[in-house]
Design an enzyme around this catalytic site. Sequence first.
Site, mmCIF file in Angstrom:
data_model
loop_
_atom_site.group_PDB
_atom_site.id
_atom_site.type_symbol
_atom_site.label_atom_id
_atom_site.label_comp_id
_atom_site.label_asym_id
_atom_site.label_seq_id
_atom_site.Cartn_x
_atom_site.Cartn_y
_atom_site.Cartn_z
ATOM 1 N N GLU A 26 9.602 -0.830 -105.446
ATOM 2 C CA GLU A 26 9.879 -1.573 -104.926
ATOM 3 C C GLU A 26 9.476 -2.678 -104.013
ATOM 4 O O GLU A 26 9.711 -2.776 -102.821
ATOM 5 C CB GLU A 26 11.247 -1.078 -103.427
ATOM 6 C CG GLU A 26 12.298 0.420 -103.954
ATOM 7 C CD GLU A 26 14.064 0.179 -103.564
ATOM 8 O OE1 GLU A 26 14.605 0.517 -104.439
ATOM 9 O OE2 GLU A 26 13.041 0.773 -102.467
ATOM 10 N N GLU A 53 13.190 -1.993 -95.581
ATOM 11 C CA GLU A 53 14.153 -1.789 -94.654
ATOM 12 C C GLU A 53 13.480 -1.966 -93.135
ATOM 13 O O GLU A 53 13.242 -1.584 -92.288
ATOM 14 C CB GLU A 53 15.500 -1.576 -94.923
ATOM 15 C CG GLU A 53 16.000 -3.444 -96.381
ATOM 16 C CD GLU A 53 17.189 -2.672 -96.652
ATOM 17 O OE1 GLU A 53 17.709 -2.042 -96.769
ATOM 18 O OE2 GLU A 53 17.520 -3.142 -98.592
ATOM 19 N N SER A 88 17.226 -4.829 -107.241
ATOM 20 C CA SER A 88 18.393 -6.028 -107.757
ATOM 21 C C SER A 88 18.097 -4.776 -109.244
ATOM 22 O O SER A 88 18.472 -5.151 -110.539
ATOM 23 C CB SER A 88 18.036 -6.978 -107.619
ATOM 24 O OG SER A 88 17.894 -7.775 -106.546
ATOM 25 N N GLY A 130 22.866 -2.461 -104.516
ATOM 26 C CA GLY A 130 23.762 -2.753 -104.565
ATOM 27 C C GLY A 130 24.616 -2.446 -105.478
ATOM 28 O O GLY A 130 26.257 -2.516 -104.820
ATOM 29 N N LYS A 190 22.644 2.172 -98.448
ATOM 30 C CA LYS A 190 22.210 2.223 -97.291
ATOM 31 C C LYS A 190 23.585 2.081 -96.031
ATOM 32 O O LYS A 190 24.069 3.249 -95.826
ATOM 33 C CB LYS A 190 22.250 0.654 -97.015
ATOM 34 C CG LYS A 190 20.877 0.221 -98.970
ATOM 35 C CD LYS A 190 20.377 -1.290 -98.668
ATOM 36 C CE LYS A 190 19.645 -1.407 -99.800
ATOM 37 N NZ LYS A 190 19.049 -2.726 -100.373
ATOM 38 N N GLY A 208 17.885 -6.411 -103.359
ATOM 39 C CA GLY A 208 18.858 -7.684 -102.268
ATOM 40 C C GLY A 208 19.267 -9.132 -102.622
ATOM 41 O O GLY A 208 19.789 -9.710 -102.448
ATOM 42 N N ASN A 235 21.406 4.353 -103.400
ATOM 43 C CA ASN A 235 20.852 4.029 -101.992
ATOM 44 C C ASN A 235 21.651 3.006 -101.257
ATOM 45 O O ASN A 235 22.115 2.251 -101.831
ATOM 46 C CB ASN A 235 19.215 2.864 -101.570
ATOM 47 C CG ASN A 235 18.868 2.653 -100.350
ATOM 48 O OD1 ASN A 235 20.207 3.265 -99.385
ATOM 49 N ND2 ASN A 235 18.154 2.064 -100.000
ATOM 50 N N HIS A 260 11.388 3.602 -97.373
ATOM 51 C CA HIS A 260 11.849 2.000 -97.735
ATOM 52 C C HIS A 260 11.597 0.379 -96.807
ATOM 53 O O HIS A 260 11.290 1.063 -95.409
ATOM 54 C CB HIS A 260 13.421 2.050 -97.074
ATOM 55 C CG HIS A 260 13.825 1.571 -98.085
ATOM 56 N ND1 HIS A 260 14.928 -0.005 -98.220
ATOM 57 C CD2 HIS A 260 14.814 0.995 -99.719
ATOM 58 C CE1 HIS A 260 15.166 -0.713 -98.646
ATOM 59 N NE2 HIS A 260 15.400 -0.303 -100.186
HETATM 60 P P1 PGA Z 1 19.464 -3.006 -104.578
HETATM 61 O O1 PGA Z 1 18.382 -2.771 -103.631
HETATM 62 O O2 PGA Z 1 19.610 -2.915 -105.551
HETATM 63 O O3 PGA Z 1 20.315 -3.495 -103.783
HETATM 64 O O4 PGA Z 1 18.475 -4.866 -104.441
HETATM 65 C C1 PGA Z 1 17.274 -1.715 -103.929
HETATM 66 C C2 PGA Z 1 17.127 -0.682 -102.279
HETATM 67 O O5 PGA Z 1 16.770 -1.419 -101.513
HETATM 68 O O6 PGA Z 1 16.917 0.372 -102.841
#
Ligand code: PGA
Length: 253
Positions: free
Chosen positions: A168, A98, A214, A236, A11, A174, A9, A96
């Site tokens: 998640e 976000e 993460s 990330g 983003k 993140g 992903n 998601h």
């Molecule tokens: P992250 O994001 O691996 O940076 O924690 C995961 C996601 O939001 O899908």
Amino acid sequence: MRTKLIVGNWKMNKTATEAATFAQDLGRRLTDRTACEIVLAPPFTALHALQAAVASLPSCSLGAQNMYWQERGAFTGEISGPMLKDLDCRYVILGHSERRQLFGEDDDLINKKVQAALRQQLRPILCVGESLAEREAGHTESVVTTQLMNGLAGLTPDQVQTITIAYEPVWAIGTGRAASADQAAEVHQALRRLLEKKWGVAAGEPVRILYGGSVTPNNAKSFLALPDIDGALVGGACLDPDSFATIIRAAQP
Ligand code: PGA
């Protein structure tokens, strides 16, 4: 046996030009015998730039990070399912955290999007997860249950079979603070029980349940080695071809 699925992903990262370079770099790091399935979910603006490149990578397809539920019309700034299909998208990430937190998406809207994706033969990746306050209050299972049931409301068992779920925890996204493999497995088991209870074992069993939050090259194996964890949704760590390729390798049986 569910084939493991690794989703990157991106983003709001990488231009179309950077995306094309990334695909070449990733391709050089993958072998032809990739035993898991890989999905790249770049921003909409890079989908076209990745279309041909992704088709030439082993076991790899394109995903979108969101879509609107209407097919066309006066919806300024939105992208529809048919537009994604036309660019060879196979998957779409929906709900998601976000989108839920920053853009006010609720379960009802997310359910409309899930239904619209299925109408276009796009495969939804429905994200669920609790906040830190919800976990600390002991509400994890009830939060993900509500998100799952509302997100998949109205679906038939045949449709549910084609869905992917991503667990998640919001506090792990993140932050560098991943859930433990045991914490993830516990929620994954609860989600599968729910799916099987509501839609039957034949529909619930093939659903892939991914862990996200993460995931890194260092911890990927600890999640992917578990039978309850069918893959990873990576934020990330998917932006660097070396680290994404290492996570893909961690999914090899
Ligand atoms: P992250 O994001 O691996 O940076 O924690 C995961 C996601 O939001 O899908």
